[in-house]
Design a protein around this motif. Structure first.
Motif, mmCIF file in Angstrom:
data_model
loop_
_atom_site.group_PDB
_atom_site.id
_atom_site.type_symbol
_atom_site.label_atom_id
_atom_site.label_comp_id
_atom_site.label_asym_id
_atom_site.label_seq_id
_atom_site.Cartn_x
_atom_site.Cartn_y
_atom_site.Cartn_z
ATOM 1 N N ASP A 152 44.978 -45.522 -13.120
ATOM 2 C CA ASP A 152 44.301 -46.706 -12.632
ATOM 3 C C ASP A 152 44.931 -47.132 -11.316
ATOM 4 O O ASP A 152 46.127 -47.402 -11.248
ATOM 5 N N ILE A 153 44.132 -47.213 -10.259
ATOM 6 C CA ILE A 153 44.666 -47.482 -8.932
ATOM 7 C C ILE A 153 45.257 -48.883 -8.843
ATOM 8 O O ILE A 153 46.247 -49.116 -8.166
ATOM 9 N N THR A 154 44.664 -49.844 -9.580
ATOM 10 C CA THR A 154 45.192 -51.205 -9.568
ATOM 11 C C THR A 154 46.577 -51.248 -10.196
ATOM 12 O O THR A 154 47.505 -51.872 -9.678
ATOM 13 N N GLN A 197 51.227 -46.735 -0.120
ATOM 14 C CA GLN A 197 50.324 -47.882 -0.067
ATOM 15 C C GLN A 197 49.505 -48.020 -1.351
ATOM 16 O O GLN A 197 48.737 -48.965 -1.506
ATOM 17 N N GLY A 198 49.688 -47.048 -2.261
ATOM 18 C CA GLY A 198 48.971 -47.105 -3.533
ATOM 19 C C GLY A 198 47.635 -46.407 -3.520
ATOM 20 O O GLY A 198 46.833 -46.566 -4.454
ATOM 21 N N LEU A 199 47.363 -45.605 -2.479
ATOM 22 C CA LEU A 199 46.073 -44.926 -2.384
ATOM 23 C C LEU A 199 46.073 -43.644 -3.218
ATOM 24 O O LEU A 199 47.086 -42.964 -3.326
ATOM 25 N N MET A 200 44.913 -43.316 -3.787
ATOM 26 C CA MET A 200 44.760 -42.097 -4.550
ATOM 27 C C MET A 200 44.278 -40.977 -3.638
ATOM 28 O O MET A 200 43.941 -41.201 -2.471
ATOM 29 N N ASN A 201 44.226 -39.760 -4.183
ATOM 30 C CA ASN A 201 43.960 -38.582 -3.360
ATOM 31 C C ASN A 201 42.618 -38.632 -2.627
ATOM 32 O O ASN A 201 42.519 -38.223 -1.473
ATOM 33 N N LYS A 202 41.582 -39.133 -3.292
ATOM 34 C CA LYS A 202 40.262 -39.182 -2.644
ATOM 35 C C LYS A 202 40.285 -40.082 -1.423
ATOM 36 O O LYS A 202 39.722 -39.757 -0.376
ATOM 37 N N GLU A 203 40.941 -41.244 -1.554
ATOM 38 C CA GLU A 203 41.008 -42.174 -0.433
ATOM 39 C C GLU A 203 41.888 -41.617 0.684
ATOM 40 O O GLU A 203 41.581 -41.763 1.873
ATOM 41 N N ILE A 204 42.987 -40.956 0.294
ATOM 42 C CA ILE A 204 43.851 -40.351 1.311
ATOM 43 C C ILE A 204 43.100 -39.262 2.066
ATOM 44 O O ILE A 204 43.207 -39.148 3.288
#
Length: 245
Positions: A152-154, A197-204
């Protein structure tokens, strides 16, 4: 094994061109093993003793180490102990090659922390299979959460924020980083900063205009270079040692 079959297997287990460090004081065996592994698709850096091996590991940041046990001055057990004392290499797969094949010797090897123990003489196809299996298992544990579900990204962002808060303390001034030096490529640094920054792979992947698979590869390399096994461990290590802000 046919050349075609060997190539097929090597493409499966070394699609990321895995880097290996091979340590052996016997020139003939060292050259033969290096040649076979390179024919199987791996990049192999060789050393003739443990001291050179440690230097190569620091320089090349390999995905796996293969070492002889019976070596002068510093043997394989001492070499492995020195590796494991460095937090970056606690999870680095290590394969022992040795002429000592007694059950007691194998037990000693596993108790020392090796991941595989191969007695000489050995079938080079078996070595390639073991190396591939260890690399695939390591990749799988780093790219898939333990529970098999997407984190969970949150929750992850919350954990990272808590780590940053603990490390800065009440004064808001970050603690001084330890002297451990980790050499990162510019792209690895970019990925690390975004993970922090807490970003997941798709966002990165979207931010860096690349594929998710490439991001997974960079995150895996970051795990390997820092000796961590999760994103939160990676961020904590990076913050503690001044690798990111």
């Amino acid at each position: 094994m046919s050349v075609a079959k060997q190539k097929e297997n090597s493409e499966k287990i070394s699609s990321n061109t895995a880097k290996l460090v091979l340590v052996d004081d016997e020139p003939g065996l060292r050259e033969a093993v290096q040649a076979y592994l390179e024919d199987s698709g791996f990049t192999v850096h060789v050393a003739s003793n443990a001291k050179q091996g440690l230097e190569l590991v620091d320089q090349k940041q390999p995905d796996l180490v293969i070492t002889d046990v019976m070596m002068p001055q510093v043997d394989g057990y001492q070499f492995l102990k020195l590796l494991r004392e460095d937090p970056r290499y606690k999870a680095l797969p290590v394969v022992f090659l040795t002429a000592r094949g007694m059950t007691s010797d194998r037990i000693q090897g596993y108790q020392a922390g090796c991941d595989a123990y191969i007695s000489k003489p050995f079938d080079p196809d078996e070595l390639v299979a073991i190396v591939g299996n260890l690399l695939n298992r390591r990749e799988a544990t780093k790219t898939v959460p333990a529970d098999g579900e997407t984190p969970d990204i949150t929750e992850l962002a919350s954990q990272i924020a808590e780590i940053k808060s603990l490390l800065t303390g009440r004064t808001g001034i970050p603690q001084s980083p330890s002297p451990i030096k980790v050499d990162l490529t510019p792209r690895e640094q970019s990925v690390l900063d975004l993970v922090a920054q807490g970003l997941m792979n798709k966002e990165i992947a979207r931010r860096l205009d690349t594929s998710v698979r490439n991001v997974e590869k960079y995150v895996s390399r970051l795990f390997s270079k820092t000796g961590t096994n999760s994103r939160t461990e990676l961020v904590r290590f990076a913050l503690e040692h001044g690798l990111t802000k």
